[in-house]
Write a protein that holds these residues in place. Structure first.
Motif, PDB file in Angstrom:
ATOM      1  N   MET A 264      12.818  44.453  35.485  1.00 29.11           N
ATOM      2  CA  MET A 264      11.243  45.289  35.024  1.00 29.11           C
ATOM      3  C   MET A 264      11.214  46.618  35.558  1.00 29.11           C
ATOM      4  O   MET A 264      10.916  47.426  34.588  1.00 29.11           O
ATOM      5  CB  MET A 264       9.976  44.503  35.913  1.00 29.11           C
ATOM      6  N   VAL A 265      11.746  47.088  36.789  1.00 29.72           N
ATOM      7  CA  VAL A 265      11.907  48.545  37.194  1.00 29.72           C
ATOM      8  C   VAL A 265      12.853  49.340  36.185  1.00 29.72           C
ATOM      9  O   VAL A 265      12.511  50.319  35.509  1.00 29.72           O
ATOM     10  CB  VAL A 265      12.355  48.462  38.553  1.00 29.72           C
ATOM     11  N   GLU A 266      14.112  48.484  35.764  1.00 28.09           N
ATOM     12  CA  GLU A 266      15.015  49.260  34.953  1.00 28.09           C
ATOM     13  C   GLU A 266      14.279  49.776  33.573  1.00 28.09           C
ATOM     14  O   GLU A 266      14.517  50.692  32.999  1.00 28.09           O
ATOM     15  CB  GLU A 266      16.213  48.495  34.787  1.00 28.09           C
ATOM     16  N   MET A 267      13.724  48.692  32.871  1.00 29.79           N
ATOM     17  CA  MET A 267      12.989  48.871  31.830  1.00 29.79           C
ATOM     18  C   MET A 267      11.821  49.698  31.950  1.00 29.79           C
ATOM     19  O   MET A 267      11.856  50.734  31.093  1.00 29.79           O
ATOM     20  CB  MET A 267      12.460  47.272  31.179  1.00 29.79           C
ATOM     21  N   ALA A 268      11.019  49.800  32.768  1.00 25.86           N
ATOM     22  CA  ALA A 268      10.017  50.773  32.968  1.00 25.86           C
ATOM     23  C   ALA A 268      10.625  52.295  33.274  1.00 25.86           C
ATOM     24  O   ALA A 268      10.274  52.985  32.739  1.00 25.86           O
ATOM     25  CB  ALA A 268       9.169  50.496  34.231  1.00 25.86           C
TER      26      ALA A 268
END
Length: 433
Positions: free
Chosen positions: A293-297
């Motif tokens: 989720m952080v990488e996508m954000a």
């Protein structure tokens, strides 16, 4: 979680050294000085030390008058590390940026810990405030503080307390923002609670240092992910003919289960673009899998300035103009409204993209008299007459809604403008992101 609000009547007579006199360290040092601490702001940059001792502040939130009052109360700055040997409490507020490879850069934390280790005396309380991944206080910071070998964990109390400074916030400052503390030992937690309780209204005990470290990352990861959500939605909403800004305003009327986030030109500052990456790096390094989720954000928010550039291209194209040679005016190049801080500002990658396309770039910002965007060799001067600059440009982009900007005048005089903050009146020529 235990919340404590009681004060230790003896703590404020202690000698405090705050390492790092930037946006976090200086407000903390001055607040402690106002409550009776003998405070030394340790700062290796001698020019900063000289300015502080001369009564000149380099921080938006600290006026020269406030600095002068703190000096009269006992605050002073020093670049001499031997001041650490006299400290009862040492608080470390040094930057923790990303490395060139995108991972944590703990160089300044390590240096600070090593410097403390050379001078610290038994009985001292040492607190790390610099944002970092869970485990840093125990695995990186403490061993360097205790490296001298003649002191142990019972001799030097070590804790972590995440900084919660919000530059430019007129409502919440050091005193009334709750402080989280977590020690490597229960005794360190209690000592940190007693210390902060003398000049901060509410102190919250975490289970330990790792939980306190994690709390900060949760706060900023929450914001990072939700900003990415609306930054993704604004793209397809525009393609679908939906006014996302209006939809968010409508959703915000729900009195429960919703918190409004709004799109923008990208994330900036010392927290949101950096802190979640520390957590993502830690998960991958220790556990071997991604924090998806952080990488996508990160991917979405990093692409936001490029999306703004594409919208500028479309606005020019609609008027039969090419980007090459077009006079593009950027309004506000700081990462946040009403401050001079440009750390990780999305204006930099946006400028780099527009310049690479051959644009004739200009800008106006009352807080930034000159600007050399990262990724560019160009140096610009701020337009002093905003109205004239608007009339002379082909397209304007409102990146930051500084209070000093006359928004009605901007909407009136720009031939066409892209409003990335959703604050301009809906008149002809105004286009929301």
């Amino acid at each position: 979680m235990v919340v404590h609000e009681e004060l230790d009547p003896h703590m404020s007579s202690s000698r405090l050294v705050v390492m790092g006199q930037g946006y976090v360290g200086l407000p903390l040092a001055l607040r402690a000085a106002a409550t009776g601490f003998a405070v030394t702001g340790y700062e290796p940059n001698t020019a900063t030390v000289e300015a502080l001792n001369a009564g000149t502040s380099h921080i938006d939130d600290i006026s020269d008058e406030e600095l002068g009052a703190a000096k009269r109360a006992g605050y002073s700055a020093s670049s001499d590390p031997t001041v650490l040997a006299e400290a009862d409490v040492i608080v470390v507020c040094v930057p923790t940026p990303l490395s060139d490879a995108g991972g944590p850069d703990l160089t300044m934390v390590e240096t600070a810990a090593e410097t403390i280790g050379q001078h610290v005396q038994a009985g001292c309380l040492v607190i790390l405030e610099s944002t970092t991944y869970p485990g840093t206080t125990e695995e990186v910071f403490a061993p360097r503080v205790l490296a001298r070998g003649d002191l142990g964990a019972d001799d030097v109390l070590i804790a972590f307390s995440p900084e919660r400074i919000d530059p430019g916030n007129p409502t919440y400052g050091v005193k009334n923002t709750p402080k989280v503390v977590g020690g490597l030992t229960p005794a360190a937690t209690v000592a940190a609670k007693n210390f902060y309780g003398t000049f901060i209204d509410t102190v919250v005990e975490a289970k330990g240092a790792k939980e306190a470290e994690m709390a900060k990352l949760i706060e900023n990861t929450f914001r990072h992910v939700n900003i990415a959500l609306v930054n993704e939605m604004v793209r397809f909403s525009d393609d679908l003919g939906i006014d996302l800004w209006d939809a968010i305003n409508c959703a915000e009327t729900k009195p429960f289960g919703f918190m409004a986030f709004r799109p923008g030109p990208g994330v900036g500052g010392h927290c949101i673009p950096v802190d979640p990456s520390y957590l993502s790096h830690r998960v991958k390094a220790k556990l071997g899998y991604a924090f998806r989720m952080v990488e996508m954000a990160e991917e979405i928010n990093d692409a936001a300035p490029t999306y703004v550039a594409s919208r500028v291209w479309r606005l020019l194209n609609d008027r039969g103009l090419a980007v090459r040679g077009a006079r593009i005016l950027l309004l506000g190049v700081t990462y946040k409204a009403d401050i001079a801080d440009r750390r990780e500002s999305p204006a930099d990658p946006l400028a780099a993209t527009l310049l690479s396309w051959g644009a004739d770039l200009r800008y106006a910002d009352p807080f930034v008299p000159s600007w050399a965007p990262h990724g560019s060799e160009s140096v610009f001067s701020s337009a002093e007459d905003v109205e004239k600059a608007l009339k002379d440009c082909d397209v304007a982009v409102l990146l930051q809604s500084h209070a000093k900007f006359d928004l009605a005048s901007i909407a009136e005089h720009a031939p066409v403008i892209l409003d990335t903050r959703g604050v301009l009146p809906p008149v002809p020529g105004v286009n929301r992101l």
